[in-house]
Design an enzyme around this catalytic site. Structure first.
Site, PDB file in Angstrom:
ATOM      1  N   GLY C  46       7.791   1.508   5.829  1.00  0.00           N
ATOM      2  CA  GLY C  46       7.382   0.735   6.992  1.00  0.00           C
ATOM      3  C   GLY C  46       8.582   0.305   7.829  1.00  0.00           C
ATOM      4  N   LEU C  73       8.644  -5.518   3.778  1.00  0.00           N
ATOM      5  CA  LEU C  73       9.082  -4.678   4.907  1.00  0.00           C
ATOM      6  C   LEU C  73      10.581  -4.693   5.169  1.00  0.00           C
ATOM      7  CD1 LEU C  73       6.157  -5.097   7.476  1.00  0.00           C
ATOM      8  CD2 LEU C  73       6.615  -3.171   5.967  1.00  0.00           C
ATOM      9  N   CYS C 130      -0.285  -5.006   5.750  1.00  0.00           N
ATOM     10  CA  CYS C 130       0.711  -5.383   4.760  1.00  0.00           C
ATOM     11  C   CYS C 130       0.439  -6.795   4.260  1.00  0.00           C
ATOM     12  CB  CYS C 130       2.121  -5.314   5.337  1.00  0.00           C
ATOM     13  SG  CYS C 130       3.357  -5.722   4.082  1.00  0.00           S
ATOM     14  N   LYS C 165      -3.787   2.291   9.271  1.00  0.00           N
ATOM     15  CA  LYS C 165      -3.799   2.014   7.829  1.00  0.00           C
ATOM     16  C   LYS C 165      -4.464   0.671   7.584  1.00  0.00           C
ATOM     17  CE  LYS C 165      -1.026   2.096   3.677  1.00  0.00           C
ATOM     18  NZ  LYS C 165       0.247   2.512   3.102  1.00  0.00           N
ATOM     19  N   GLY C 217      -1.174   1.248  -7.665  1.00  0.00           N
ATOM     20  CA  GLY C 217      -1.137   2.016  -8.909  1.00  0.00           C
ATOM     21  C   GLY C 217      -2.536   2.326  -9.437  1.00  0.00           C
ATOM     22  N   GLY C 243      -4.133   5.294  -3.244  1.00  0.00           N
ATOM     23  CA  GLY C 243      -4.434   4.169  -4.118  1.00  0.00           C
ATOM     24  C   GLY C 243      -4.526   4.661  -5.544  1.00  0.00           C
ATOM     25  N   GLY C 244      -3.394   4.666  -6.238  1.00  0.00           N
ATOM     26  CA  GLY C 244      -3.421   5.006  -7.653  1.00  0.00           C
ATOM     27  C   GLY C 244      -3.460   6.473  -7.983  1.00  0.00           C
ATOM     28  N   GLY C 265       1.688   7.365  -4.153  1.00  0.00           N
ATOM     29  CA  GLY C 265       2.526   6.187  -3.970  1.00  0.00           C
ATOM     30  C   GLY C 265       3.237   5.770  -5.243  1.00  0.00           C
ATOM     31  N   THR C 266       2.727   4.723  -5.853  1.00  0.00           N
ATOM     32  CA  THR C 266       3.323   4.157  -7.068  1.00  0.00           C
ATOM     33  C   THR C 266       3.635   5.220  -8.120  1.00  0.00           C
ATOM     34  OG1 THR C 266       2.141   2.113  -6.612  1.00  0.00           O
ATOM     35  CG2 THR C 266       2.913   2.424  -8.862  1.00  0.00           C
TER      36      THR C 266
END
Ligand SMILES: Cc1cc2nc3c(=O)[nH]c(=O)nc-3n(C[C@H](O)[C@H](O)[C@H](O)COP(=O)(O)OP(=O)(O)OC[C@H]3O[C@@H](n4cnc5c(N)ncnc54)[C@H](O)[C@@H]3O)c2cc1C
Ligand SMILES: Cc1cc2nc3c(=O)[nH]c(=O)nc-3n(C[C@H](O)[C@H](O)[C@H](O)COP(=O)(O)OP(=O)(O)OC[C@H]3O[C@@H](n4cnc5c(N)ncnc54)[C@H](O)[C@@H]3O)c2cc1C
Ligand SMILES: Cc1cc2nc3c(=O)[nH]c(=O)nc-3n(C[C@H](O)[C@H](O)[C@H](O)COP(=O)(O)O)c2cc1C
Ligand SMILES: Cc1cc2nc3c(=O)[nH]c(=O)nc-3n(C[C@H](O)[C@H](O)[C@H](O)COP(=O)(O)O)c2cc1C
Ligand code: FES
Ligand code: FES
Lengths: 291, 303, 303, 291
Positions: C46, C73, C130, C165, C217, C243-244, C265-266
């Protein structure tokens, strides 16, 4: 009262293409265990995978205080179980559920297993032998490799017949078809079965047509394993009701559907029963499989 | 001496540990594993006016550190509950919290009257947050006016403590919490399940019989702790905290965030003695840290 | 031949796999582990108009099958991003999605203009969700009018594809999705993190420096899949699902629920090659199941 | 380029009250490893606990392609690591971060470790020995049992001094106090340190007062370990700025605070640096500890 706690893994070995046999030392649990009951096992101590896994009692050794579990590795939980070394501690609950009951009148029975459904049949076979009831064991699997335990059963001196999808052992085709054929020849007076739901569904069509009564052990996804969460329900004939075959073209001998002392009434709703605590073993006349 | 007793909006509990509705049946299911007399309260499965069959199977799916369920309020109906389950529960020296749900405010009014008249009910937990039923359930819980209206009706029909159980599936839970507080709730139960789903990539369709289900278990704990923290600071009512509690450490997070009492839910499935382990652990923590009264810990993380 | 290429609201991706903003830095960090040329797109951290220091530490906490973060951020500002990061990213044959955030619609307008004028930006992902910044961030994303206004301003200042988003911390995400669709978004990114927190029971205070954080996650995957499923059926825009996601199986759940593309992501933190493993696994699934075009799978669980 | 993948556990044994030593065969990783760098380790294959755990390189055996990790069991991740048997596969990434750099001018150095902070100092000690730099190792721990590796260090022929909280070994008190005393006697020209942040903070007060420059290895909670997530930041003096001691009463030799070729300017903001990729080793003049 069911046991819940830690037990020691005495043996955990590969016994088939994806199959493992685990023996667990847990006298408190063993002493109350009966054929057809199951245990609810935690596969490790962390939070993922979270739930316990239900596994049938495959062997009950009252003398040594051990039970054995025969399981197929199909996902993460069973994979974690398979990794447990001898001496490991396993968190186990049981015995749970209602097992098989051998009816007074049974003299000559069929014991039918599909795939890993063979697991809970061993203690039953031993009990039947103990009561000197004649039995024929019919096992279905995809191929010869996947028919587990025939040797062990044969050593008990019982008749074993196999059906494999590819014909690599015994009859080529479904075990339900084999049952259909053998019923006419052997004329059993009762049956016990365990296997995947589609197999049991097909089996019940065969046995209902032949007027053969029996018991089936069902599988359903479980949460608690003790009757508290209502996750594991299966459809059964509503109590004291008679289910008349509905619009899907099957005609059944109404006698086969009678439950308990039911009197003939109009068609009514099904009733959900809990596989974990009302079952996993149900009367063959009691269960309803959806199409 | 350590004091574990708490007062949850008029409900006297000998300790802060109860069970989350729907995860502990009606009591007898876990009696072989748990001394029911040691619980601060027993919260039973969601009960409706009429008997309900619930949803089609599969009703449960495992997710990372959690589960999805879509039981759909299967229950024998309030009359059978009163006739069959209450006599069993009365044998124990433990208050009974009955979780109630309905399709309409009339339903809520009627079930409230019947349970208030019954012998052995200590409090009502009003479920306006069930994600698994078409009518009623969560729609009440995500709309502030509707939520308040249900609580008002229950309040008018009972002298029992009224615990409003809220849905986390909202933009601003403090708003709804304030609404139900004004409507006469004595306490708040936070949280019900998060709305979730899982897809079977082989069959290319949802895993659960009811498509969506409620997410519970350790996975949701951070969300639940956050909600308790927010609501405890915004509303004066005592809070019954829940969502992923498996150990005493987890329970203490909720208490420190502002929960007066806590409920153990999904963890019962993993460890049938979870409630007892949580209770023992809270006591141990208090002893180790010289905490005389569990009340000292409530909201201590922000006070 | 298998076709993996997708069109995400005008952004042409050679395959549906991108990275979730904030989990993949600005590209070089994972270059030792991942062939950046194989990604469908790279979504960077971001970026704001001015440089930001971010929040105090601790900025991360582990939760069951998930993590909480409150990075806040931290970034070098858009000008330094254009000067330092874009030249590096231009070396790759992979579109760059820049995730942008601001305190005001003026901020969003200005950063949009600067990035549109820069060489090497392929799309803008507008972060109105966010949870970790006081000003802006989630407040835009939980209020339909504000969310739409931000998207309208970005839309007016760019010719690039605009991906909105959205925050999952709302009562009805389809309402906000419809709002931003009307405001001119070309695609939707679903979901940002769930608001959560964790308490240190020894210190009796929140673990994170910023008290609350965003939960990401595997733990949140059931919620994310549900949201994609709901929004895909309510809004006509293509969806970037996240998302996960840790495996191809997870990614396929999102695609079957209605996502055109997906972001990892995670999971990058757990398995630095997660993006590649997901991509390979999607291809394998398609081959094993005779799927010629990944587009055939989009929304297949409800269509 | 850092390695990321599976490696074999060659040894995993208990070496202290809560301490384990794990040796891992991973030649690809070993060949690039330098003292002060770390690896990021997955403790098992499931999703909970989710994150990798950062562990310092405690031993680097270039010849056999193995690294060793010395770790203390403090939570779930390290407990899972401790359970790994010989032969197990461990998922490991590294070497990561910037390790220690031995300055040209260093002739007589202090190597200071607090608690498990001793772990990354071993390869450093070996390198210092290799360059024939005089060194004194000062280790702090709660009691004698908790001072790990003195025997091994002594066998390298280096001077080791200990400080324990209870005086059960060496100096009774904090290692930072011991450092303060020994600085005056030994007059080192540089130091290297690793330990918990509160210790390093106290240490920097001591070394700054004595005008001793050095390097410290920091710890912070990590996500990615590769500089992508910005979770692991620490406060440092903003680049090309001079930090003048602010209102908390400390006066410091401004020379000690100079970073790079910084010119003296007004006090400005701190800058966040990433422990995982800008560190974990930072110049002693660079880091800022909050009060
Ligand atoms: C009463 C009962 C007795 C059983 N006895 C045996 C046995 O003796 N040997 C054996 O190999 N298997 C048996 N099963 C099936 C066994 O429980 C599953 O194979 C096992 O739970 C799969 O777990 P997993 O983590 O490997 O698979 P996953 O697919 O990863 O499991 C995910 C979830 O689905 C559930 N699940 C998956 N398959 C089944 C299934 N067939 N039935 C019920 N739940 C399922 C799991 O418990 C878990 O909650 C029995 C099932 C029941 C209900
Ligand atoms: C660069 C670096 C090198 C390290 N080297 C070593 C070493 O050689 N030997 C050793 O024993 N320990 C070392 N640590 C500390 C080690 O990473 C933690 O003890 C370990 O992560 C704890 O994990 P756990 O699951 O057992 O504890 P938990 O407390 O359950 O962990 C929860 C979370 O907090 C993080 N965490 C907990 N303690 C620390 C800590 N002190 N520093 C950073 N993150 C932490 C974990 O990584 C995890 O994400 C090092 C830390 C860093 C940053
Ligand atoms: C199987 C199951 C059934 C549930 N049934 C109900 C219910 O009937 N009424 C209700 O208010 N909540 C119900 N819940 C929600 C729980 O009471 C609790 O709010 C939620 O599960 C979060 O707590 P946990 O994570 O500890 O399980 C149910 C949860 C589960 C898992
Ligand atoms: C450390 C971290 C930093 C993040 N930073 C941003 C960000 O700067 N902008 C943004 O829109 N989302 C950010 N996110 C959210 C992710 O992009 C993503 O939406 C979320 O983590 C869910 O996906 P996951 O579960 O796969 O991580 C961040 C997430 C994490 C974990
Ligand atoms: S598994 Fe919970 S009721 Fe059967
Ligand atoms: S751990 Fe991700 S930037 Fe350091």
């Amino acid at each position: 009262m069911p046991y819940s706690g830690i037990a020691e893994v005495v043996v955990n070995k590969k016994v088939g293409p994806e199959h493992f046999l685990m023996r667990v030392l847990v006298p408190e649990l063993t002493k109350e265990a009966k054929p057809g009951q199951f245990v609810h096992v935690r596969c490790h101590g962390e939070m993922d995978p979270l739930l316990r896994r239900p596994l049938s009692l495959h062997g009950i050794d009252y003398e040594h205080g051990t039970i054995s579990l025969l399981y197929q590795v199909v996902g993460r939980g069973t994979r974690l179980l398979a990794e447990m070394p001898t001496g490991a501690e396993v968190d186990i609950m049981g015995p749970l559920g209602r097992g098989f009951t051998i009816p007074e009148k049974a003299q000559n029975v069929f014991v039918i297993g599909g795939g890993i459904g063979v697991a809970p049949l061993f203690p039953l076979v031993q009990a039947l032998k103990h009561y000197k009831i004649e039995q024929t064991i019919l096992l279905g699997a995809r191929s010869a490799d996947w028919v587990i335990g025939t040797g062990q059963l044969a050593s008990l001196g019982v008749k074993v017949e196999a059906a494999t999808d590819d014909g690599s052992l015994g009859y080529k085709g479904f075990v339900t078809d084999l049952v259909g054929k053998r019923i006419k020849v052997i004329k059993p007076d009762y049956f016990f079965a365990c296997g995947p739901n589609p197999m049991l569904k097909a089996l019940l069509e065969v046995t209902r047509k032949s007027g053969l009564d029996g018991q089936v052990s069902l599988e359903e996804r479980m949460g608690c394993g003790v009757g508290a969460c209502l996750a594991c329900v299966c459809k059964t004939v509503a109590s004291s009701e008679l289910l008349v075959a509905s619009g899907n073209g099957k005609t059944v001998d109404s006698g086969e559907w009678r439950v308990g002392s039911g009197t003939e009434k109009t068609v009514r709703e099904f009733e959900y029963k809990k596989v974990c605590s009302d079952g996993p073993v149900f009367g063959a006349g009691e269960v309803i499989f959806d199409d | 001496m350590i004091n574990l007793a708490v007062d949850l909006g008029g409900l006297k509990m000998k300790n802060p540990v109860t069970t989350a509705s729907g995860t502990f049946g009606f009591g007898p299911e876990y009696a072989p594993y748990v001394d029911l007399n040691r619980l601060g309260a027993i919260t039973v499965k969601g009960t409706t006016l009429e008997p309900r069959k619930g949803n089609a199977t599969p009703r449960i799916a495992e997710t990372p550190a959690g589960i999805l369920n879509c039981i759909g309020l299967q229950n024998p109906g309030v009359d059978e509950f009163i006739a069959k389950s209450l006599p069993y529960l009365r044998k124990y020296d433990t208050p009974v919290i009955v979780n109630i749900a309905g399709n309409s405010t009339d339903d809520y009014a009627e079930i409230t009257r019947r349970l208030t008249a019954a012998d052995g009910v200590s409090a009502l937990e009003v479920n306006i947050s069930c994600p698994n039923v078409k009518q009623g359930g969560m729609v009440f819980g995500t709309n502030c006016a509707a939520a308040s209206e249900v609580i008002r009706v229950v309040r008018q029909n009972t002298t029992l403590p009224v615990i409003a159980k809220l849905s986390p599936n909202v933009t601003d839970i403090t708003e709804i919490a304030c609404g139900v507080a004004d409507a006469g709730a004595d306490a708040l139960a936070l949280i019900n399940t998060l709305l979730g789903m899982k897809i079977d990539i082989k069959a290319r369709k949802p895993v659960l019989g009811n498509i969506m289900g409620g997410l519970s278990g350790p996975a949701i704990r951070p969300v639940a702790v956050r909600i308790v923290w927010q609501v405890a600071q915004a509303v004066k009512l005592p809070i019954l905290g829940m969502g992923g509690i498996t150990t005493a450490e987890d329970a203490l997070e909720f208490i420190l965030a502002g929960a007066t009492a806590i409920a153990v839910g999904t963890a019962n499935f993993v460890n049938p003695r979870a409630t007892m382990d949580v209770l023992d652990g809270i006591e141990r923590y208090m002893r180790d840290n010289g905490v005389k009264d569990v009340g000292e810990l409530v909201g201590a993380a922000w006070q």
